[in-house]
Design a protein around this motif. Sequence first.
Motif, mmCIF file in Angstrom:
data_model
loop_
_atom_site.group_PDB
_atom_site.id
_atom_site.type_symbol
_atom_site.label_atom_id
_atom_site.label_comp_id
_atom_site.label_asym_id
_atom_site.label_seq_id
_atom_site.Cartn_x
_atom_site.Cartn_y
_atom_site.Cartn_z
ATOM 1 N N UNK A 1 0.823 -1.204 0.000
ATOM 2 C CA UNK A 1 0.000 0.000 0.000
ATOM 3 C C UNK A 1 0.866 1.266 0.000
ATOM 4 N N UNK A 2 1.957 1.242 0.774
ATOM 5 C CA UNK A 2 2.828 2.417 0.858
ATOM 6 C C UNK A 2 3.499 2.734 -0.458
ATOM 7 N N UNK A 3 4.015 1.708 -1.142
ATOM 8 C CA UNK A 3 4.665 1.925 -2.433
ATOM 9 C C UNK A 3 3.666 2.404 -3.484
ATOM 10 N N UNK A 4 2.466 1.818 -3.457
ATOM 11 C CA UNK A 4 1.443 2.253 -4.400
ATOM 12 C C UNK A 4 1.069 3.709 -4.200
ATOM 13 N N UNK A 5 0.923 4.118 -2.931
ATOM 14 C CA UNK A 5 0.587 5.511 -2.622
ATOM 15 C C UNK A 5 1.720 6.443 -3.038
ATOM 16 N N UNK A 6 2.962 6.032 -2.774
ATOM 17 C CA UNK A 6 4.119 6.862 -3.110
ATOM 18 C C UNK A 6 4.237 7.068 -4.621
ATOM 19 N N UNK A 7 4.007 6.001 -5.386
ATOM 20 C CA UNK A 7 4.067 6.120 -6.842
ATOM 21 C C UNK A 7 2.979 7.060 -7.358
ATOM 22 N N UNK A 8 1.774 6.882 -6.830
ATOM 23 C CA UNK A 8 0.667 7.740 -7.255
ATOM 24 C C UNK A 8 0.912 9.190 -6.858
ATOM 25 N N UNK A 9 1.434 9.410 -5.657
ATOM 26 C CA UNK A 9 1.689 10.776 -5.191
ATOM 27 C C UNK A 9 2.709 11.472 -6.084
ATOM 28 N N UNK A 10 3.752 10.737 -6.459
ATOM 29 C CA UNK A 10 4.788 11.305 -7.329
ATOM 30 C C UNK A 10 4.207 11.714 -8.678
ATOM 31 N N UNK A 11 3.455 10.795 -9.300
ATOM 32 C CA UNK A 11 2.888 11.080 -10.622
ATOM 33 C C UNK A 11 1.840 12.194 -10.558
ATOM 34 N N UNK A 12 1.064 12.216 -9.472
ATOM 35 C CA UNK A 12 0.012 13.231 -9.336
ATOM 36 C C UNK A 12 0.598 14.619 -9.156
ATOM 37 N N UNK A 13 1.621 14.733 -8.299
ATOM 38 C CA UNK A 13 2.250 16.036 -8.066
ATOM 39 C C UNK A 13 2.838 16.590 -9.355
ATOM 40 N N UNK A 14 3.501 15.718 -10.122
ATOM 41 C CA UNK A 14 4.078 16.167 -11.390
ATOM 42 C C UNK A 14 2.991 16.559 -12.396
ATOM 43 N N UNK A 15 1.841 15.883 -12.337
ATOM 44 C CA UNK A 15 0.765 16.165 -13.298
ATOM 45 C C UNK A 15 0.043 17.467 -12.984
ATOM 46 N N UNK A 16 -0.220 17.731 -11.700
ATOM 47 C CA UNK A 16 -1.012 18.925 -11.353
ATOM 48 C C UNK A 16 -0.206 20.210 -11.524
ATOM 49 N N UNK A 17 1.102 20.103 -11.660
ATOM 50 C CA UNK A 17 1.932 21.287 -11.872
ATOM 51 C C UNK A 17 1.855 21.793 -13.315
ATOM 52 N N UNK A 18 1.287 20.990 -14.196
ATOM 53 C CA UNK A 18 1.235 21.354 -15.613
ATOM 54 C C UNK A 18 0.146 22.396 -15.875
ATOM 55 N N UNK A 19 0.395 23.301 -16.819
ATOM 56 C CA UNK A 19 -0.643 24.270 -17.200
ATOM 57 C C UNK A 19 -1.574 23.678 -18.255
ATOM 58 N N UNK A 20 -2.872 24.006 -18.152
ATOM 59 C CA UNK A 20 -3.863 23.553 -19.123
ATOM 60 C C UNK A 20 -4.544 24.784 -19.700
ATOM 61 N N UNK A 21 -4.527 24.916 -21.024
ATOM 62 C CA UNK A 21 -5.047 26.147 -21.628
ATOM 63 C C UNK A 21 -5.864 25.881 -22.890
ATOM 64 N N UNK A 22 -6.236 24.625 -23.130
ATOM 65 C CA UNK A 22 -6.985 24.295 -24.330
ATOM 66 C C UNK A 22 -8.444 24.023 -24.030
#
Length: 311
Positions: A148-169
Amino acid sequence: MERTNWTDIEFTLQGLSGYPRTEKFLFMMFLVMYMVILLGNSTLIILTFLDPRLHTPMYFFLSNLSFLDILYTSSFIPSTMIHFLSEKKNISFTRCVVQMSVSFTMASTECVLLAVMAYDRYVAICIPLRYPIIMNKALCIQMAALSWGLGFLNSLTQTILAVRLPFCGKNVINHFVCEILAFLKLACTDISLNEITLMLGNVIFLFVPLLLISISYIFILSTVLRINSAGGRKKAFSTCSAHITVVTMFYGSILFMYIKPKSKDTASDKLIALCYGVVTPMLNPIIYSLRNTEVHDAVKKLTVRQFWKKG
């Protein structure tokens, strides 16, 4: 480029917007499948908790898998069913990220958990005399927590990187759900870092567990083939058959979706992507129930107990 405020962003889930009759049919189909998922996995969890004969490492990990499947499907099936019947298929940025994060956590956790279950079968068959010592309660809890910890850590990493992106379309997601690859395609900036981390995540959470599972079953097969009696070999294989079936379905569907050419975004591809997240959780409890006499006995015992209570 200045990033838009999260509260101002909405996404449109395209799904099968051009096929309203198909969406109504899918609504009924997914309603039935979701009920089966909830009933089947909840029953396995309850049986594992109530029946002392199921207080073993294998069923402890299986109950974790059942709980995981309930959370995973609940993160997207109800909202998808609502969208099947709605003309407006919008989803807020926050809801989209939460959906993506939860489903990504569950998928990553299941990869590790299936490897842990393979190790449990390896110890049970290859080192049976030491099984109670090695697979003690403390180790089982630690291995489940690690999954569970590794799964959460992987998701947290990918989510943080994704939400930092700008969306303008137009922010139209060519999918039924907020799937991370479809989400990243909408960013109006370079996503090379996201693609690299996703690739590393796929290696760690898809191929490494699959390699460990394969190694475990090589040792299991070698041990089983050395058993003299046909009955002993059959019993050994029967304890692994359910797990092998679940692993084959889970990894087969995921590898199909992530290895296929990315240029193909047909309606059938989107349906397959959605179904692999529904069919496997639905079949998991059925497979384990059909393959294990302990579950049959636990169901009979619970049924008889409820009968005598009513009587």
